[in-house]
Design a protein around this motif. Structure first.
Motif, PDB file in Angstrom:
ATOM      1  N   VAL A  21     -26.600   2.518  -3.679  1.00  0.00           N
ATOM      2  CA  VAL A  21     -26.546   1.670  -4.871  1.00  0.00           C
ATOM      3  C   VAL A  21     -27.040   0.242  -4.603  1.00  0.00           C
ATOM      4  CG1 VAL A  21     -25.036   0.690  -6.647  1.00  0.00           C
ATOM      5  CG2 VAL A  21     -24.815   3.097  -6.012  1.00  0.00           C
ATOM      6  N   PRO A  22     -26.591  -0.425  -3.544  1.00  0.00           N
ATOM      7  CA  PRO A  22     -27.131  -1.768  -3.276  1.00  0.00           C
ATOM      8  C   PRO A  22     -28.648  -1.759  -3.024  1.00  0.00           C
ATOM      9  CG  PRO A  22     -25.176  -1.354  -1.938  1.00  0.00           C
ATOM     10  CD  PRO A  22     -25.537  -0.057  -2.578  1.00  0.00           C
ATOM     11  N   GLN A  23     -29.155  -0.664  -2.465  1.00  0.00           N
ATOM     12  CA  GLN A  23     -30.600  -0.574  -2.221  1.00  0.00           C
ATOM     13  C   GLN A  23     -31.366  -0.462  -3.540  1.00  0.00           C
ATOM     14  OE1 GLN A  23     -30.678   2.809   0.418  1.00  0.00           O
ATOM     15  NE2 GLN A  23     -30.087   1.593   2.213  1.00  0.00           N
ATOM     16  N   ILE A  24     -30.758   0.230  -4.519  1.00  0.00           N
ATOM     17  CA  ILE A  24     -31.370   0.315  -5.855  1.00  0.00           C
ATOM     18  C   ILE A  24     -31.410  -1.088  -6.472  1.00  0.00           C
ATOM     19  CG2 ILE A  24     -31.100   1.233  -8.204  1.00  0.00           C
ATOM     20  CD1 ILE A  24     -29.719   3.692  -6.999  1.00  0.00           C
ATOM     21  N   GLU A  25     -30.288  -1.797  -6.333  1.00  0.00           N
ATOM     22  CA  GLU A  25     -30.202  -3.143  -6.901  1.00  0.00           C
ATOM     23  C   GLU A  25     -31.231  -4.069  -6.269  1.00  0.00           C
ATOM     24  OE1 GLU A  25     -26.081  -4.130  -6.372  1.00  0.00           O
ATOM     25  OE2 GLU A  25     -25.466  -2.780  -8.005  1.00  0.00           O
ATOM     26  N   TYR A  26     -31.402  -3.955  -4.959  1.00  0.00           N
ATOM     27  CA  TYR A  26     -32.367  -4.813  -4.277  1.00  0.00           C
ATOM     28  C   TYR A  26     -33.774  -4.601  -4.840  1.00  0.00           C
ATOM     29  CZ  TYR A  26     -35.186  -7.094  -0.762  1.00  0.00           C
ATOM     30  OH  TYR A  26     -36.094  -7.920  -0.150  1.00  0.00           O
ATOM     31  N   LEU A  27     -34.078  -3.361  -5.177  1.00  0.00           N
ATOM     32  CA  LEU A  27     -35.404  -3.040  -5.712  1.00  0.00           C
ATOM     33  C   LEU A  27     -35.560  -3.514  -7.157  1.00  0.00           C
ATOM     34  CD1 LEU A  27     -35.825   0.632  -4.370  1.00  0.00           C
ATOM     35  CD2 LEU A  27     -37.034  -1.389  -3.544  1.00  0.00           C
ATOM     36  N   GLY A  28     -34.442  -3.891  -7.785  1.00  0.00           N
ATOM     37  CA  GLY A  28     -34.488  -4.287  -9.193  1.00  0.00           C
ATOM     38  C   GLY A  28     -34.634  -3.084 -10.103  1.00  0.00           C
ATOM     39  N   LEU A  29     -34.265  -1.913  -9.607  1.00  0.00           N
ATOM     40  CA  LEU A  29     -34.337  -0.697 -10.424  1.00  0.00           C
ATOM     41  C   LEU A  29     -32.947  -0.381 -10.985  1.00  0.00           C
ATOM     42  CD1 LEU A  29     -36.635   1.535  -8.167  1.00  0.00           C
ATOM     43  CD2 LEU A  29     -37.323   0.068 -10.067  1.00  0.00           C
ATOM     44  N   THR A  30     -32.883   0.591 -11.866  1.00  0.00           N
ATOM     45  CA  THR A  30     -31.619   0.958 -12.506  1.00  0.00           C
ATOM     46  C   THR A  30     -31.210   2.356 -12.071  1.00  0.00           C
ATOM     47  OG1 THR A  30     -32.401  -0.289 -14.411  1.00  0.00           O
ATOM     48  CG2 THR A  30     -30.451   1.090 -14.750  1.00  0.00           C
ATOM     49  N   CYS A  31     -29.958   2.499 -11.661  1.00  0.00           N
ATOM     50  CA  CYS A  31     -29.473   3.833 -11.300  1.00  0.00           C
ATOM     51  C   CYS A  31     -29.446   4.701 -12.559  1.00  0.00           C
ATOM     52  CB  CYS A  31     -28.084   3.737 -10.687  1.00  0.00           C
ATOM     53  SG  CYS A  31     -27.450   5.349 -10.205  1.00  0.00           S
ATOM     54  N   PRO A  32     -29.982   5.909 -12.485  1.00  0.00           N
ATOM     55  CA  PRO A  32     -30.002   6.759 -13.691  1.00  0.00           C
ATOM     56  C   PRO A  32     -28.614   7.197 -14.155  1.00  0.00           C
ATOM     57  CG  PRO A  32     -30.904   7.928 -11.780  1.00  0.00           C
ATOM     58  CD  PRO A  32     -30.681   6.514 -11.356  1.00  0.00           C
ATOM     59  N   ASP A  33     -27.586   6.954 -13.358  1.00  0.00           N
ATOM     60  CA  ASP A  33     -26.219   7.285 -13.772  1.00  0.00           C
ATOM     61  C   ASP A  33     -25.624   6.069 -14.487  1.00  0.00           C
ATOM     62  OD1 ASP A  33     -23.555   7.820 -14.034  1.00  0.00           O
ATOM     63  OD2 ASP A  33     -23.206   8.299 -11.913  1.00  0.00           O
ATOM     64  N   PRO A  34     -25.444   6.140 -15.835  1.00  0.00           N
ATOM     65  CA  PRO A  34     -24.974   4.960 -16.573  1.00  0.00           C
ATOM     66  C   PRO A  34     -23.522   4.609 -16.243  1.00  0.00           C
ATOM     67  CG  PRO A  34     -25.096   6.882 -18.031  1.00  0.00           C
ATOM     68  CD  PRO A  34     -25.665   7.312 -16.711  1.00  0.00           C
ATOM     69  N   ASP A  35     -22.780   5.560 -15.693  1.00  0.00           N
ATOM     70  CA  ASP A  35     -21.352   5.324 -15.451  1.00  0.00           C
ATOM     71  C   ASP A  35     -21.047   4.884 -14.023  1.00  0.00           C
ATOM     72  OD1 ASP A  35     -20.736   6.003 -18.058  1.00  0.00           O
ATOM     73  OD2 ASP A  35     -20.744   8.155 -17.566  1.00  0.00           O
ATOM     74  N   ILE A  36     -22.073   4.630 -13.254  1.00  0.00           N
ATOM     75  CA  ILE A  36     -21.812   4.270 -11.864  1.00  0.00           C
ATOM     76  C   ILE A  36     -21.226   2.859 -11.816  1.00  0.00           C
ATOM     77  CG2 ILE A  36     -24.070   3.227 -11.276  1.00  0.00           C
ATOM     78  CD1 ILE A  36     -23.777   5.252  -8.752  1.00  0.00           C
ATOM     79  N   ARG A  37     -20.135   2.709 -11.078  1.00  0.00           N
ATOM     80  CA  ARG A  37     -19.546   1.363 -10.955  1.00  0.00           C
ATOM     81  C   ARG A  37     -18.649   1.321  -9.720  1.00  0.00           C
ATOM     82  NH1 ARG A  37     -14.339   1.189 -12.174  1.00  0.00           N
ATOM     83  NH2 ARG A  37     -13.499   3.090 -13.126  1.00  0.00           N
ATOM     84  N   LEU A  38     -18.533   0.116  -9.198  1.00  0.00           N
ATOM     85  CA  LEU A  38     -17.700  -0.062  -8.015  1.00  0.00           C
ATOM     86  C   LEU A  38     -16.239   0.038  -8.414  1.00  0.00           C
ATOM     87  CD1 LEU A  38     -17.855  -0.733  -4.957  1.00  0.00           C
ATOM     88  CD2 LEU A  38     -17.494  -3.121  -5.591  1.00  0.00           C
ATOM     89  N   ASN A  39     -15.505   0.885  -7.738  1.00  0.00           N
ATOM     90  CA  ASN A  39     -14.076   1.012  -7.980  1.00  0.00           C
ATOM     91  C   ASN A  39     -13.362   0.018  -7.059  1.00  0.00           C
ATOM     92  OD1 ASN A  39     -11.349   1.810  -7.799  1.00  0.00           O
ATOM     93  ND2 ASN A  39     -11.882   3.915  -8.415  1.00  0.00           N
ATOM     94  N   GLU A  40     -12.793  -1.024  -7.673  1.00  0.00           N
ATOM     95  CA  GLU A  40     -12.201  -2.109  -6.870  1.00  0.00           C
ATOM     96  C   GLU A  40     -11.075  -1.585  -5.975  1.00  0.00           C
ATOM     97  OE1 GLU A  40     -13.325  -5.149  -6.800  1.00  0.00           O
ATOM     98  OE2 GLU A  40     -14.612  -5.275  -8.579  1.00  0.00           O
ATOM     99  N   GLU A  41     -10.362  -0.590  -6.470  1.00  0.00           N
ATOM    100  CA  GLU A  41      -9.217  -0.073  -5.712  1.00  0.00           C
ATOM    101  C   GLU A  41      -9.642   0.646  -4.445  1.00  0.00           C
ATOM    102  OE1 GLU A  41      -6.223   2.345  -7.874  1.00  0.00           O
ATOM    103  OE2 GLU A  41      -6.383   0.722  -9.362  1.00  0.00           O
ATOM    104  N   THR A  42     -10.635   1.544  -4.599  1.00  0.00           N
ATOM    105  CA  THR A  42     -11.038   2.356  -3.445  1.00  0.00           C
ATOM    106  C   THR A  42     -12.117   1.665  -2.614  1.00  0.00           C
ATOM    107  OG1 THR A  42     -12.754   3.477  -4.718  1.00  0.00           O
ATOM    108  CG2 THR A  42     -10.580   4.511  -4.693  1.00  0.00           C
ATOM    109  N   GLY A  43     -12.843   0.720  -3.233  1.00  0.00           N
ATOM    110  CA  GLY A  43     -13.957   0.098  -2.522  1.00  0.00           C
ATOM    111  C   GLY A  43     -15.201   0.966  -2.527  1.00  0.00           C
ATOM    112  N   HIS A  44     -15.128   2.107  -3.220  1.00  0.00           N
ATOM    113  CA  HIS A  44     -16.278   3.018  -3.314  1.00  0.00           C
ATOM    114  C   HIS A  44     -16.825   3.034  -4.726  1.00  0.00           C
ATOM    115  CE1 HIS A  44     -15.558   4.569   0.683  1.00  0.00           C
ATOM    116  NE2 HIS A  44     -14.299   4.814   0.380  1.00  0.00           N
TER     117      HIS A  44
END
Lengths: 330, 94
Positions: A249-272
């Motif tokens: 995910v951070p590598q996608i962000e670095y490229l300025g691209l969008t992950c095709p999964d609209p629901d992807i998000r960092l879970n603060e509790e698990t860190g994943h």
């Protein structure tokens, strides 16, 4: 993974009190992280499962040359062409290391190839997707080789010596594959709007198939427990998949691209990262032979094997003739 | 007669001064091809300065079941190691 849904020769872990003395001694060696070597005694099920797993892994390396080989003649620059050639050549080498490891278990390479051609052995589902644009070559190096490394790094510690050693060699070379892929993605993502769109499209198409590479969810993976007890599988499908998502995910962000999964998000509790699982019905359909390229891939392999037969036979006949002439002259 | 190419074991000398080390195996119809294939498969990244190939069928290996009789006798011969001998510091470097 490169070896998906490898059936262990039995379901569930064999309990210790059902083991013979020999089996218990074997399990103790595995538990103590001793490497099992070709001539050592091993349970038949361990041998059979390993042949299936290493064979499938080898087939994946070889079939995996096809989607990328598609672009060798059309690489955008001479440098990219040289790099891609080197990468595809590496895949052939990886196939060879793995076939050699499988051969130490008492099966021949030709037998394994025959089983692949008969559809009795599989290769990774990922190679049944087409490479439609040059950006796909980047996405494969970055995502597909990236997913493969995730698994292979663990397999360097696998209990079977020849397999572990093959993995050490492969991991050294695989890192180049992933980096050259990301390098292509950077070039495209930071290029013209058309190039960026092409990079995004490649990511969109390869995201879920890459997640499928790790195999079905742990709850449906009936063979994991025994394989883990034997240390021929070192991490579960879901563990590896999560690790891959967290890294990517951070590598996608670095490229300025969008992950095709609209629901992807960092879970603060698990860190994943929480993510949407792939469509498993698609995965099973592809494994059954109904992916976009299954028929083409297998046909290309069979054609290469059959068309090359006269070369193999000719070279062997020549070698035997030469050996006979040398013997006669002595 | 089998039409499968025989198996060869490949040994590479990594640098001048080191021994050849087993790196893997491959199939080839004869020694010359085995050498050429070994170069392509095992030295793509400057891994070696010399290659040996040996047909796998020509290698005689000890059996794992002989591990005890072969190697245990040396375990009890600690006097073969320099650390067995206690030499006082006063005697100087040795």
């Amino acid at each position: 993974m490169y070896a998906q849904m490898v059936k262990t020769a039995r379901v569930g872990v064999k309990p210790r009190d059902e083991m013979t003395e020999q089996e218990r001694a074997f399990q103790d060696r595995v538990d103590a992280n001793e490497k099992i070597e070709p001539k050592d005694w091993m349970p038949d099920d361990y041998r059979r499962t390993l042949i299936r797993q290493i064979g499938q892994h080898a087939h994946s390396e070889v079939v995996g040359q096809l989607p990328e080989g598609n672009w060798i003649t059309r690489a955008p620059t001479l440098e990219r062409k040289a790099i891609l050639l080197a990468k595809v050549q590496d895949e052939a080498g990886h196939g060879l290391y793995l076939y050699s490891a499988a051969e130490t278990l008492g099966v021949s390479r030709d037998e394994l190839i025959e089983l692949l051609h008969q559809g009795k052995m599989k290769y990774s589902s990922i190679f049944n997707y087409p490479t439609l644009t040059w950006a796909d070559v980047g996405a494969i190096g970055w995502l597909v080789d990236g997913a493969a490394i995730m698994n292979q790094v663990h397999l360097q510690r696998t209990s079977y010596g020849p397999y572990a050693r093959a993995m050490v060699r492969i991991c050294k070379e695989e890192s180049f594959h992933q980096r050259q892929g990301y390098d292509i993605m950077m070039k495209m993502a930071f290029g013209t709007p058309e190039q960026k769109a092409m990079a995004q499209d490649a990511l969109n198409r390869f995201w879920y198939p890459s997640l499928m590479m790790f195999g079905p969810p742990d709850q449906d993976s009936v063979h994991t427990a025994q394989s883990m007890a034997w240390k021929i599988k070192v991490a579960t499908n879901d563990e590896l998949r999560q690790k891959f998502v967290d890294q990517t995910v951070p590598q996608i962000e670095y490229l300025g691209l969008t992950c095709p999964d609209p629901d992807i998000r960092l879970n603060e509790e698990t860190g994943h990262f929480d993510f949407t699982p792939p469509d498993w019905s698609e995965f099973f359909a592809v494994l059954k032979g109904n992916g976009p390229c299954n028929k083409d891939r297998l046909k290309a392999r069979i054609t290469a094997w059959e068309d090359g037969a006269w070369v193999r036979e000719g070279m062997l006949a020549h070698a035997r003739k030469k050996a006979a002439a040398t013997a006669a002259a002595e | 007669m089998s039409s499968e190419w025989p198996l060869w074991e490949v040994f590479i000398r990594g640098q001048y001064g080191l021994s050849h080390r087993h790196v893997g195996s491959l199939h080839a119809p004869d020694a010359e091809c085995a050498l050429r294939n070994a170069r392509d498969v095992y030295t793509r990244r400057n891994e070696g300065v010399s290659i040996w190939v040996v047909e796998a069928a020509h290698i005689t290996a000890s059996s794992p079941s002989d591990k005890g009789p072969l190697f245990e006798p040396s375990e009890s011969k600690v006097y073969r190691h320099p650390s067995f001998y206690d030499i006082p510091d006063d005697a100087g470097a040795m």
